[in-house]
Design a protein around this motif. Structure first.
Motif, PDB file in Angstrom:
ATOM      1  N   ARG A 264      -3.443  37.156 127.224  1.00 23.06           N
ATOM      2  CA  ARG A 264      -2.088  37.598 126.874  1.00 23.06           C
ATOM      3  C   ARG A 264      -2.026  39.074 126.496  1.00 23.06           C
ATOM      4  O   ARG A 264      -0.946  39.674 126.526  1.00 23.06           O
ATOM      5  CB  ARG A 264      -1.534  36.750 125.731  1.00 23.06           C
ATOM      6  CG  ARG A 264      -2.307  36.931 124.428  1.00 23.06           C
ATOM      7  CD  ARG A 264      -1.743  36.096 123.307  1.00 23.06           C
ATOM      8  NE  ARG A 264      -2.476  36.344 122.060  1.00 23.06           N
ATOM      9  CZ  ARG A 264      -1.904  36.345 120.862  1.00 23.06           C
ATOM     10  NH1 ARG A 264      -0.605  36.123 120.721  1.00 23.06           N
ATOM     11  NH2 ARG A 264      -2.633  36.554 119.781  1.00 23.06           N
ATOM     12  N   ILE A 265      -3.150  39.700 126.144  1.00 24.95           N
ATOM     13  CA  ILE A 265      -3.116  41.094 125.705  1.00 24.95           C
ATOM     14  C   ILE A 265      -2.882  42.058 126.870  1.00 24.95           C
ATOM     15  O   ILE A 265      -2.756  43.258 126.659  1.00 24.95           O
ATOM     16  CB  ILE A 265      -4.412  41.491 124.981  1.00 24.95           C
ATOM     17  CG1 ILE A 265      -5.608  41.491 125.940  1.00 24.95           C
ATOM     18  CG2 ILE A 265      -4.661  40.582 123.782  1.00 24.95           C
ATOM     19  CD1 ILE A 265      -6.864  42.104 125.360  1.00 24.95           C
ATOM     20  N   LEU A 266      -2.792  41.536 128.110  1.00 26.40           N
ATOM     21  CA  LEU A 266      -2.595  42.398 129.281  1.00 26.40           C
ATOM     22  C   LEU A 266      -1.247  42.193 129.949  1.00 26.40           C
ATOM     23  O   LEU A 266      -1.017  42.743 131.031  1.00 26.40           O
ATOM     24  CB  LEU A 266      -3.708  42.139 130.308  1.00 26.40           C
ATOM     25  CG  LEU A 266      -5.150  42.230 129.809  1.00 26.40           C
ATOM     26  CD1 LEU A 266      -6.109  41.897 130.943  1.00 26.40           C
ATOM     27  CD2 LEU A 266      -5.447  43.605 129.248  1.00 26.40           C
ATOM     28  N   ILE A 267      -0.323  41.445 129.344  1.00 25.40           N
ATOM     29  CA  ILE A 267       0.882  41.033 130.076  1.00 25.40           C
ATOM     30  C   ILE A 267       2.053  42.008 129.963  1.00 25.40           C
ATOM     31  O   ILE A 267       3.139  41.725 130.478  1.00 25.40           O
ATOM     32  CB  ILE A 267       1.349  39.639 129.639  1.00 25.40           C
ATOM     33  CG1 ILE A 267       1.701  39.622 128.137  1.00 25.40           C
ATOM     34  CG2 ILE A 267       0.303  38.598 129.936  1.00 25.40           C
ATOM     35  CD1 ILE A 267       2.279  38.291 127.674  1.00 25.40           C
ATOM     36  N   GLN A 274       3.615  37.445 121.877  1.00 29.81           N
ATOM     37  CA  GLN A 274       3.720  36.770 120.589  1.00 29.81           C
ATOM     38  C   GLN A 274       4.048  35.288 120.754  1.00 29.81           C
ATOM     39  O   GLN A 274       3.563  34.449 119.995  1.00 29.81           O
ATOM     40  CB  GLN A 274       4.796  37.446 119.740  1.00 29.81           C
ATOM     41  CG  GLN A 274       4.423  38.815 119.213  1.00 29.81           C
ATOM     42  CD  GLN A 274       3.425  38.764 118.078  1.00 29.81           C
ATOM     43  OE1 GLN A 274       2.242  38.541 118.289  1.00 29.81           O
ATOM     44  NE2 GLN A 274       3.900  38.954 116.856  1.00 29.81           N
ATOM     45  N   THR A 275       4.888  34.951 121.721  1.00 28.17           N
ATOM     46  CA  THR A 275       5.286  33.553 121.898  1.00 28.17           C
ATOM     47  C   THR A 275       4.155  32.699 122.461  1.00 28.17           C
ATOM     48  O   THR A 275       4.142  31.480 122.267  1.00 28.17           O
ATOM     49  CB  THR A 275       6.501  33.446 122.835  1.00 28.17           C
ATOM     50  OG1 THR A 275       6.165  33.993 124.123  1.00 28.17           O
ATOM     51  CG2 THR A 275       7.688  34.207 122.278  1.00 28.17           C
ATOM     52  N   HIS A 281      -3.596  39.168 115.310  1.00 30.74           N
ATOM     53  CA  HIS A 281      -3.304  40.555 115.638  1.00 30.74           C
ATOM     54  C   HIS A 281      -3.562  40.904 117.112  1.00 30.74           C
ATOM     55  O   HIS A 281      -3.584  42.085 117.452  1.00 30.74           O
ATOM     56  CB  HIS A 281      -4.122  41.492 114.748  1.00 30.74           C
ATOM     57  CG  HIS A 281      -3.893  41.269 113.283  1.00 30.74           C
ATOM     58  ND1 HIS A 281      -2.657  41.415 112.703  1.00 30.74           N
ATOM     59  CD2 HIS A 281      -4.736  40.874 112.305  1.00 30.74           C
ATOM     60  CE1 HIS A 281      -2.748  41.142 111.414  1.00 30.74           C
ATOM     61  NE2 HIS A 281      -3.991  40.803 111.148  1.00 30.74           N
ATOM     62  N   GLY A 282      -3.766  39.897 117.955  1.00 27.09           N
ATOM     63  CA  GLY A 282      -4.081  40.171 119.351  1.00 27.09           C
ATOM     64  C   GLY A 282      -3.042  41.029 120.048  1.00 27.09           C
ATOM     65  O   GLY A 282      -3.371  41.976 120.768  1.00 27.09           O
TER      66      GLY A 282
END
Length: 331
Positions: A264-267, A274-275, A281-282
């Protein structure tokens, strides 16, 4: 058939011509012919438009890569002059309202022909103090990717001692290392007064110093290989602009990120990140870019590489460390 001559006038063949009531030929288009021409032109434009857009995006991506190249070379020039890489940031106290000092994006300004801007930085006070207002709000073209959105403005960060101050938007973040719950690019876990014990094999090239057990990184410490270690990368979010990058704001993750092993950190969308859910804290340490399907990183050797948004985040995490001991190369 020979041309027939009548009353000394040449009667030419009448096919292909129209005549008005006076017998004179008409040379204009009919409505149907005009509509056909317009339709053909419209089809040609529709076919050419994607190619034009692709060419423009290719130019923007090239400029973005050139920005990363300039920053990476400035970092290496800083290292040549100081024997260490610049700090990701400098903080003298634990989370969460400790004001900040110099950070990597300020430190490399003299090595990008920005000495005049660097001279605006008053190192005798905190970055968030009024004396550094002009620096915080200054526009630096190299710190902005052309594919990023709304970069010609300042904004209020969403957290930290600078949340009531205007900072100029940016598009890039330094790599602090491999994430373990989101604390690598900070100086301590939230709501505690003790220093965060950053594992040695999780360190990246530019993390916050001043309240952790490590100082600035030397080239000799990058044992995983200069060409296999992430230095600076793109960061982009289409939502919640107060969580985007601000080049001069060295507090927490606003101008640096880590690689948390979560896809998710690349989207490219903070609210969507967040959802989905994951470590606390990712999403604060997210990466991503405005380029379709790819993001770009500068490596510690000064080179720049494009990386697919679908890259294995565990592999990306291995590339984020300076001495993790992993045997990996960029795909």
């Amino acid at each position: 058939m020979p041309t027939k001559i009548t009353n000394r006038r040449v009667l030419e063949p009448s096919w292909g011509k129209r005549e008005n009531r006076a017998g004179r030929p008409l040379h204009g288009f009919t409505l149907v012919e005009l509509l056909v021409v317009i339709t053909i032109i419209g089809i040609l434009i529709a076919l050419l438009l994607p190619a034009v857009q692709a060419a423009r995006e290719a130019a923007r991506r090239t400029q973005c890569a050139n920005n990363l190249k300039q920053m990476a070379l400035a970092v290496l020039n800083y290292e040549a002059a100081n024997s260490v890489l610049p700090p990701g940031g400098v903080n003298q106290g634990p989370c969460c309202n400790t004001k900040s000092g110099i950070n990597w994006a300020i430190a490399i300004l003299p090595y990008m022909e920005q000495q005049a801007l660097f001279d605006l930085f008053n190192s005798q006070v905190f970055l968030e103090d009024p004396a550094n207002k002009e620096l915080r709000e200054a526009a630096v073209a190299v710190y902005v990717c052309p594919s990023d959105i709304d970069t010609r403005r300042t904004d209020l960060p969403e957290s930290g001692p600078g949340m009531t101050l205007q900072f100029r938007r940016g598009s890039y973040r330094a790599s602090t290392g491999l994430g373990h719950g989101g604390s690598d690019s900070w100086v301590a876990p939230h709501n505690t007064g003790t220093a965060y014990t950053l594992p040695a094999n999780s360190r990246g090239p530019m993390y916050n110093v001043g309240y952790v057990q490590y100082g600035q990184v030397s080239v000799a410490e990058i044992r995983d290989g200069m060409s296999n270690t992430l230095l600076i990368g793109e960061q982009y979010t289409s939502t919640n602009p107060r969580r985007r990058s601000f080049w001069a704001y060295g507090w927490a993750a606003y101008n640096k990120s880590e690689v948390t092993p979560e896809s998710r950190i690349l989207i490219n969308d903070y609210e969507r990140c967040q959802t989905i859910g994951g470590t606390q804290h990712g999403c604060l340490r997210m990466w991503g870019s405005g380029h379709p399907g790819t993001m770009q990183f500068a490596l510690c050797d000064g080179s720049v590489r494009g990386i697919s948004m679908s890259v294995d985040v565990n592999l990306l995490g291995h590339l984020a460390t300076i001495a993790g001991g992993e045997v990996v190369t960029l795909p």
